[in-house]
Design an enzyme around this catalytic site. Structure first.
Site, mmCIF file in Angstrom:
data_model
loop_
_atom_site.group_PDB
_atom_site.id
_atom_site.type_symbol
_atom_site.label_atom_id
_atom_site.label_comp_id
_atom_site.label_asym_id
_atom_site.label_seq_id
_atom_site.Cartn_x
_atom_site.Cartn_y
_atom_site.Cartn_z
ATOM 1 N N GLN A 76 46.189 -13.178 8.588
ATOM 2 C CA GLN A 76 45.632 -14.385 9.575
ATOM 3 C C GLN A 76 44.309 -14.111 9.680
ATOM 4 O OE1 GLN A 76 47.718 -14.417 13.209
ATOM 5 N NE2 GLN A 76 47.241 -12.323 13.894
ATOM 6 N N LYS A 128 62.358 -9.008 13.266
ATOM 7 C CA LYS A 128 62.607 -10.319 12.795
ATOM 8 C C LYS A 128 62.566 -10.355 11.211
ATOM 9 C CE LYS A 128 61.326 -15.188 12.332
ATOM 10 N NZ LYS A 128 60.448 -16.247 12.843
ATOM 11 N N HIS A 129 61.565 -9.444 10.482
ATOM 12 C CA HIS A 129 61.433 -9.229 9.333
ATOM 13 C C HIS A 129 61.820 -8.050 8.499
ATOM 14 C CE1 HIS A 129 59.682 -13.391 9.412
ATOM 15 N NE2 HIS A 129 58.962 -12.898 10.469
ATOM 16 N N PHE A 139 54.068 -7.425 19.066
ATOM 17 C CA PHE A 139 54.022 -8.149 18.071
ATOM 18 C C PHE A 139 54.678 -7.075 16.835
ATOM 19 C CE2 PHE A 139 50.492 -9.905 14.548
ATOM 20 C CZ PHE A 139 51.334 -10.941 14.358
ATOM 21 N N HIS A 148 58.052 -7.556 17.205
ATOM 22 C CA HIS A 148 58.494 -8.575 16.696
ATOM 23 C C HIS A 148 59.090 -8.657 15.104
ATOM 24 C CE1 HIS A 148 59.216 -12.966 16.420
ATOM 25 N NE2 HIS A 148 58.446 -12.886 15.625
ATOM 26 N N GLU A 149 57.787 -8.308 14.515
ATOM 27 C CA GLU A 149 57.921 -8.413 13.112
ATOM 28 C C GLU A 149 58.923 -7.406 12.663
ATOM 29 O OE1 GLU A 149 55.964 -10.517 11.133
ATOM 30 O OE2 GLU A 149 55.587 -11.622 13.133
ATOM 31 N N HIS A 188 49.866 -10.290 9.438
ATOM 32 C CA HIS A 188 50.795 -10.956 10.484
ATOM 33 C C HIS A 188 52.041 -10.355 10.078
ATOM 34 C CE1 HIS A 188 52.689 -15.233 11.990
ATOM 35 N NE2 HIS A 188 53.250 -13.991 12.213
#
Ligand code: 5GP
Length: 165
Positions: free
Chosen positions: A34, A118-119, A111, A114-115, A61
């Protein structure tokens, strides 16, 4: 013409980390980066991380496992939550290359959490948490977008360029 910085640059990592992705429940990875100004220039606004103003460079990101049909797996293992201690040797690099611009200001950990949750957990059978963050940092260095733009005569200095350029 206003330069089109308002995009998430999605790089198809053709090497796919040289792994047998298909057997792991995904087909390839996106390394998503990003541009800070673009994130800030949206309705949600932005906040600098508590670690300081981010560099004038693309920031990571996430590294996202994806399927060829455009869909993607997510939140694959709630039993393996992000553990900061596993990447303690990488955090200074991550603060530079993977800053969070969301408000309120944070130290980036939410952050990264979360990454990973989730991923990252969707490729954990081939990349453990440390390997996942290391791979993203290495790929960002390899896919040096600012350098590629500079090689094409485009400086990230706030100047304006035509879409064609
Ligand atoms: P994803 O796009 O990976 O599914 O989710 C991004 C999430 O991370 C959003 O909930 C967003 O609020 C949070 N986040 C924290 N910092 C950042 C940032 O710097 N950029 C983006 N795009 N999302 C961030």
């Amino acid at each position: 013409m206003k330069p089109n910085y308002s995009f998430l640059l999605k790089l198809l990592i053709a090497q796919c980390l040289a792994l047998a992705c298909a057997s792991q429940g995904y087909d390839f990875f996106y390394l998503v980066q990003q541009w800070p100004g673009s994130y800030c220039d949206t309705t949600q606004g932005c906040c600098y991380p508590t670690t300081g103003k981010p560099a004038s460079d693309f920031g990571i990101h996430g590294l996202w496992p994806n399927y060829d049909d455009g869909s993607y797996p997510s939140n694959c293992d709630s039993n393996n939550p992000f553990d900061l201690s596993q990447v303690s040797d990488l955090t200074s690099q991550m603060q530079v290359s993977w800053p969070s611009l969301a408000c309120p200001s944070s130290d980036d950990t939410s952050f990264w959490t979360h990454e990973w949750d989730k991923h990252g957990t969707c490729s954990e059978s081939v990349l453990d948490e440390h390997a996942y963050f290391q791979a993203a940092l290495d790929l960002k260095a390899q896919a040096n977008i600012l350098q590629a733009l500079e090689n094409a005569g485009i400086q990230a200095d706030g100047g304006l360029y035509s879409l064609t350029a």
